[in-house]
Design a protein around this motif. Structure first.
Motif, PDB file in Angstrom:
ATOM      1  N   ARG A  38      69.425  -5.473  10.707  1.00  0.00           N
ATOM      2  CA  ARG A  38      68.956  -4.303  10.253  1.00  0.00           C
ATOM      3  C   ARG A  38      67.455  -4.362  10.403  1.00  0.00           C
ATOM      4  N   GLN A  39      67.004  -5.942  10.050  1.00  0.00           N
ATOM      5  CA  GLN A  39      65.558  -6.332  10.179  1.00  0.00           C
ATOM      6  C   GLN A  39      64.952  -6.038  11.560  1.00  0.00           C
ATOM      7  N   LEU A  40      65.679  -6.325  12.702  1.00  0.00           N
ATOM      8  CA  LEU A  40      65.563  -6.020  13.990  1.00  0.00           C
ATOM      9  C   LEU A  40      65.058  -4.756  14.204  1.00  0.00           C
ATOM     10  N   ALA A  41      65.971  -3.669  13.787  1.00  0.00           N
ATOM     11  CA  ALA A  41      65.709  -2.280  13.933  1.00  0.00           C
ATOM     12  C   ALA A  41      64.565  -1.900  13.140  1.00  0.00           C
ATOM     13  N   SER A  42      64.224  -2.325  12.115  1.00  0.00           N
ATOM     14  CA  SER A  42      63.018  -1.958  11.033  1.00  0.00           C
ATOM     15  C   SER A  42      61.776  -2.096  11.674  1.00  0.00           C
ATOM     16  N   GLN A  43      61.747  -3.245  12.453  1.00  0.00           N
ATOM     17  CA  GLN A  43      60.408  -3.508  13.076  1.00  0.00           C
ATOM     18  C   GLN A  43      60.060  -2.780  14.555  1.00  0.00           C
ATOM     19  N   LEU A  79      67.566  -1.462  22.614  1.00  0.00           N
ATOM     20  CA  LEU A  79      66.752  -2.472  23.302  1.00  0.00           C
ATOM     21  C   LEU A  79      66.454  -3.817  22.428  1.00  0.00           C
ATOM     22  N   LYS A  80      66.104  -3.505  21.505  1.00  0.00           N
ATOM     23  CA  LYS A  80      65.947  -4.777  20.443  1.00  0.00           C
ATOM     24  C   LYS A  80      67.209  -5.382  20.218  1.00  0.00           C
ATOM     25  N   TYR A  81      68.104  -4.999  20.081  1.00  0.00           N
ATOM     26  CA  TYR A  81      69.656  -5.492  19.888  1.00  0.00           C
ATOM     27  C   TYR A  81      69.889  -6.388  21.304  1.00  0.00           C
ATOM     28  N   ASN A  82      69.467  -5.693  22.215  1.00  0.00           N
ATOM     29  CA  ASN A  82      69.801  -6.323  23.657  1.00  0.00           C
ATOM     30  C   ASN A  82      69.176  -7.505  23.939  1.00  0.00           C
ATOM     31  N   CYS A  83      67.818  -7.581  23.622  1.00  0.00           N
ATOM     32  CA  CYS A  83      66.872  -8.832  23.496  1.00  0.00           C
ATOM     33  C   CYS A  83      67.581  -9.874  22.821  1.00  0.00           C
ATOM     34  N   ASP A  84      68.327  -9.772  21.687  1.00  0.00           N
ATOM     35  CA  ASP A  84      68.779 -10.555  21.004  1.00  0.00           C
ATOM     36  C   ASP A  84      69.893 -11.232  21.466  1.00  0.00           C
ATOM     37  N   TRP A  85      70.831 -10.398  22.162  1.00  0.00           N
ATOM     38  CA  TRP A  85      72.077 -10.554  23.056  1.00  0.00           C
ATOM     39  C   TRP A  85      71.707 -11.813  23.871  1.00  0.00           C
ATOM     40  N   LEU A  86      70.389 -11.703  24.339  1.00  0.00           N
ATOM     41  CA  LEU A  86      70.037 -12.707  25.381  1.00  0.00           C
ATOM     42  C   LEU A  86      69.345 -14.087  24.951  1.00  0.00           C
ATOM     43  N   ALA A  91      66.797  -8.787  30.317  1.00  0.00           N
ATOM     44  CA  ALA A  91      65.533  -8.965  29.378  1.00  0.00           C
ATOM     45  C   ALA A  91      64.422  -8.242  29.936  1.00  0.00           C
ATOM     46  N   TRP A  92      64.007  -8.141  30.898  1.00  0.00           N
ATOM     47  CA  TRP A  92      62.788  -7.400  31.258  1.00  0.00           C
ATOM     48  C   TRP A  92      62.823  -5.920  30.956  1.00  0.00           C
ATOM     49  N   ASN A  93      64.016  -5.472  30.753  1.00  0.00           N
ATOM     50  CA  ASN A  93      64.006  -3.846  30.438  1.00  0.00           C
ATOM     51  C   ASN A  93      63.103  -3.736  29.023  1.00  0.00           C
ATOM     52  N   ILE A  94      62.858  -4.685  28.194  1.00  0.00           N
ATOM     53  CA  ILE A  94      62.115  -4.352  27.143  1.00  0.00           C
ATOM     54  C   ILE A  94      60.403  -4.282  27.490  1.00  0.00           C
ATOM     55  N   TYR A  95      60.290  -4.983  28.630  1.00  0.00           N
ATOM     56  CA  TYR A  95      58.843  -4.810  29.138  1.00  0.00           C
ATOM     57  C   TYR A  95      58.396  -3.488  29.609  1.00  0.00           C
ATOM     58  N   SER A  96      59.609  -2.751  30.220  1.00  0.00           N
ATOM     59  CA  SER A  96      59.246  -1.336  30.733  1.00  0.00           C
ATOM     60  C   SER A  96      59.414  -0.506  29.535  1.00  0.00           C
ATOM     61  N   PHE A 112      86.542   2.158  23.657  1.00  0.00           N
ATOM     62  CA  PHE A 112      85.723   0.981  23.230  1.00  0.00           C
ATOM     63  C   PHE A 112      84.589   1.531  22.700  1.00  0.00           C
ATOM     64  N   VAL A 113      84.185   0.760  21.508  1.00  0.00           N
ATOM     65  CA  VAL A 113      83.065   1.053  20.743  1.00  0.00           C
ATOM     66  C   VAL A 113      82.120   0.012  20.438  1.00  0.00           C
ATOM     67  N   ASN A 114      80.856   0.169  20.807  1.00  0.00           N
ATOM     68  CA  ASN A 114      79.821  -0.953  20.568  1.00  0.00           C
ATOM     69  C   ASN A 114      79.093  -0.651  19.520  1.00  0.00           C
ATOM     70  N   TYR A 115      78.941  -1.983  18.696  1.00  0.00           N
ATOM     71  CA  TYR A 115      77.848  -2.154  17.392  1.00  0.00           C
ATOM     72  C   TYR A 115      76.725  -3.022  18.175  1.00  0.00           C
ATOM     73  N   PRO A 116      75.843  -2.919  17.473  1.00  0.00           N
ATOM     74  CA  PRO A 116      74.586  -3.890  17.503  1.00  0.00           C
ATOM     75  C   PRO A 116      74.861  -5.400  17.727  1.00  0.00           C
ATOM     76  N   PHE A 117      75.860  -5.946  17.029  1.00  0.00           N
ATOM     77  CA  PHE A 117      76.207  -7.144  17.053  1.00  0.00           C
ATOM     78  C   PHE A 117      77.794  -7.514  17.134  1.00  0.00           C
ATOM     79  N   ALA A 118      78.553  -6.436  17.456  1.00  0.00           N
ATOM     80  CA  ALA A 118      79.950  -6.658  17.457  1.00  0.00           C
ATOM     81  C   ALA A 118      80.596  -5.595  18.448  1.00  0.00           C
TER      82      ALA A 118
END
Length: 784
Positions: free
Chosen positions: A277-282, A299-306, A673-678, A106-112
């Motif tokens: 790509r834009q999410l990662a650049s910020q 974690l930036k990708y995780n935030c968008d998943w939610l 979600a709250w992982n990004i706060y941490s 199994f391989v995970n990608y940011p959006f697939a």
């Protein structure tokens, strides 16, 4: 129609420049990816979109999963309904069949994501790719069949969709009643409808099936098969692309989605790739610790998943997947501060709008809701802490966006909420509201330390809001309350004997009852030290009875650290309490309830063995660990703060590649979600010291770097209103860049001898800092 038109335009542009990208593997070839651990193939993954998401196991199967709706939290969801329990794929070669539910990889990608199935005896490999296009009620599943032999092979492939059109959690509260699903085969697709509701699921491929079959179904569901001919020349591959779509409105809606995705899924994938790509650049982090650097990126990708959109209700972040995909007050109040620091500001404002509007509709008094399902039903109208935390969230976001209309919109809710907080929840008028905070332990609902700490911060922040809005009478009132609360917390909640703030203020009777319950808990978990401590506390209470409320340290819950998280603890007490807190950790972080800790915890790197009935008993969680990192930084201890981040980072990709579980290392929600706060608050606002003041077109930068990062650390493209800040740090030099030269940079460094090597700045000295104030695009200061 606007969304489709935009994506078509994107396709035409990108298609001209790269006509060879016609498969998901081509599109994802240069994307970040993380391979999963084989021992976790029988654990969940998610393919996420803001309208639809899919949850299954990393081995490609779709077992019953989750507890909120028992066994139903997996599969394909289009909230507020479920579309499918999942699907099966079968490759049939002569008299042999390979069932595609035991992936070797199994391989995970940011959006697939990708599942790999192997058939060594036949020389065949199958890849299953999947992604969910933005803003679409459907997803794409691409099967790639690869013949690794010299000979041509003829086979057939069967796709079986297990439709289960049913309502989300608490659907019955809004008259969403499940009925039998009926299916029909139309134009090469299966169309399934709930008999009593306008709920539809459509699935099919870009090829004409050679056969179709209805297979009945489980419960009210319907299982239906499509069969295709697959011919493979030697050393060649071919693909079949499936689309699954749905609607809770009409068949036409589902069909339009199906057609749009089938026609343009490559363009949609390219558009989503660019967005990610834009999410990662910020807020791009570069540090010596590449594991932590990768964690922060994902974690930036995780935030968008939610992100969860139900147009009829609104858009907001869900708390976690798979069991908390809907909207929460307190989870958002923590998480959105982190979302803002990583520049995902649009979803921040949408979530706040949703929470405010529904809370006011349901409660009407400023009380902020706790939990709402995606059908719009509010399960819990609010715990006590959520209302003050909303006030602080609004102030924090304002420092980033500088939008006074934003303050004007939400300050009435804040004022009502703070009034409700003290007028209706402070019976003895000591300024400490009564009621449940973050700890949902039965009976633990008197005057809680976290409620007190967040209330103090709320009045302090609300005073700042009132000042911005020119309401000086309110400023004075709220400032005085904040000062009184700070003093009272440090006096009334402090326990010198335990070197900690108390869990709560309560009566002897309440404490004895809680102790007896805690002893049972500690005995069940085999924690003899906790039993001994609790019995000693009980004896002390009985020997020295009191009729007054007093502080009790019973559970060593993580919330005793909130006075340090909020920065309101006296410095001496804070250092003592922070050192005490270290006793209640394991290599992954901080225990939710300290009495669950035992002597082996410090040596335990294994899986979390949770109970069969979902429970947080014995858990180490990311939120308490992140709170502790923030608390350490507040009192000038960045090395200790980094230690907590490193503990959490040990859980990154532990079970789901690219994600951090809610309960460390591998229990509960697979992304939270709250992982990004941490992470974002300690890194962005404390280590790099970015303190936005967008309302003044000014940013204060007060770096506090851990020792391990002092040879080089960078944080780039941090968006603050119409500006973006980048910081490059070494022990000798700090370089600050900004995109808007009209803004003022105020760089505060530990006192010393410095040289301005680029840019112009005025310099002043405070008690602690050498302060450099500049405008322009760039300021470079070097230590002499």
């Amino acid at each position: 129609m606007k969304t489709v038109a935009f994506l078509l335009g994107t396709f035409l542009f990108l298609g001209c420049s790269n006509t060879t990208q016609n498969s998901l593997s081509d599109i994802l070839a240069e994307s970040p990816s993380i391979k999963g651990n084989k021992e976790y193939l029988e654990s969940p993954f998610v393919t996420a979109g803001n309208r639809v998401y899919m949850v299954g196991h990393q081995d490609g199967s779709f077992p019953d999963l989750g507890w909120h709706i028992k066994g139903e939290m997996g599969g394909i969801w289009n909230h507020p309904i479920k579309l499918m329990d999942g699907f099966d794929g079968k490759l049939i070669l002569e008299n042999d069949t390979l069932v595609l539910n035991q992936a070797s990889e199994f391989v995970n990608y940011p959006f697939a994501n990708l599942h790999v199935f192997e058939w060594p005896s036949k020389g065949i490999e199958v890849e299953r790719w999947q992604f969910v296009p933005d803003n679409m009620q459907g997803l794409v599943i691409q099967y790639v069949f690869r013949n690794n032999t010299e000979s041509k092979q003829k086979s057939s492939f069967q796709f079986i969709g297990h439709t289960d059109l049913r309502p989300t959690w608490l659907g019955e509260k809004t008259q969403m009643i499940d009925a039998k699903d009926s299916s029909s085969f139309e134009s090469g697709q299966w169309v399934v409808q709930d008999d009593d509701n306008p709920w539809f699921n459509i699935f099919g491929s870009d090829q004409i099936p050679t056969a179709h079959e209805s297979l009945g179904g489980k419960g009210n569901g319907s299982s239906n098969a499509l069969t295709y001919s697959v011919e493979l020349d030697g050393n060649s591959s071919t693909a079949i692309n499936f689309v699954v779509s749905g609607s809770y409105i009409s068949k036409e809606d589902a069909q339009n989605t199906f057609t749009a995705i089938q026609k343009d899924f490559i363009a949609m994938a390219l558009a989503k790739k660019e967005r990610y790509r834009q999410l990662a650049s910020q807020t791009k982090l570069t540090i010596p610790d590449k594991q932590l650097e990768q964690t922060f990126e994902w974690l930036k990708y995780n935030c968008d998943w939610l992100v969860r959109t139900v147009p009829e209700i609104g858009t907001g972040i869900g708390a976690g997947i798979p069991d908390y995909p809907w909207w929460f007050g307190v989870d958002s109040e923590y998480a959105l501060k982190g979302y803002m620091a990583i520049c995902q500001d649009k979803i921040v404002e949408e979530t706040i709008k949703l929470l405010d509007s529904v809370s006011m509709a349901v409660n009407g008094n400023g009380k902020i809701l706790h939990e709402m399902s995606t059908n719009g039903f509010v399960f819990n109208p609010g715990n006590i802490n959520e209302t003050p935390q909303f006030a602080s969230l609004i102030w924090e976001i304002y420092t980033w966006n500088g939008d006074k209309k934003f303050l004007e919109k939400y300050f009435p809710t804040i004022q009502k909420g703070l009034g409700w907080l003290l007028e209706e929840n402070d019976g003895n008028k000591n300024l400490f509201p009564d009621g449940f905070g973050m700890m949902e332990i039965h009976g633990l609902n008197s005057e809680m330390i976290d409620v007190a700490a967040y209330t103090q911060r709320a009045f302090d922040d609300a005073a700042k809001i009132a000042s911005e809005l020119g309401q000086e009478d309110v400023v004075n009132e709220y400032t005085e309350l904040a000062l009184q609360l700070k003093e009272k917390i440090n006096e009334d909640f402090w326990s010198e004997d335990f070197g900690s703030y108390a869990d709560f203020l309560g009566t002897d009777e309440q404490a004895i009852h809680l102790i007896e319950d805690a002893i049972i808990r500690a005995d069940t978990l085999n924690k003899p030290w906790a039993i001994e401590e609790l019995e000693a506390t009980k004896e002390q209470i009985l020997k020295n009875p009191s009729t007054d409320l007093r502080p009790f340290v019973l559970h060593h819950n993580w919330v005793v650290n909130t006075p340090m998280e909020m920065g309101i603890a006296d410095s001496a007490k804070a250092i003592t309490a922070l050192d005490t807190a270290k006793k209640f950790t394991n290599p992954f972080g901080v225990f939710v309830t300290g009495i669950d800790r035992d002597d082996s915890a410090g040596k335990d790197f294994g899986s979390f063995q949770g109970s069969k009935v979902f429970s947080y008993t014995g858990a180490v969680m990311t939120l308490p660990t992140g709170v502790q990192a923030i608390a350490e930084n507040n009192y000038g201890r960045p090395d200790e703060a980094l230690d907590y981040l490193e503990r959490m980072t040990r859980t990154f990709s532990y079970a789901l590649p690219g994600s951090i579980y809610e309960v460390s290392p591998d229990y509960g929600m697979m992304t939270q979600a709250w992982n990004i706060y941490s992470y974002a608050i300690p890194i962005v606002q404390q280590f790099f010291g970015i303190r936005p003041m967008a309302n003044q077109q000014r940013v204060v930068i007060r770096p506090q770097m851990p020792t391990a990062w002092k040879e080089g650390a960078s944080l780039e493209n941090v968006k603050i209103a119409d500006n973006a800040i980048s910081i490059h740090y070494t022990s000798d030099t700090i370089e600050v860049q900004q995109t808007n030269p009209e803004w003022e940079i105020q760089l505060e460094l530990d006192k010393g001898s410095y040289l301005i090597t680029e840019g112009e700045a005025s310099t002043t000295e405070s008690n602690q800092y050498s302060v450099f104030t500049a405008s322009g695009n760039k300021l470079v200061v070097t230590r002499e």
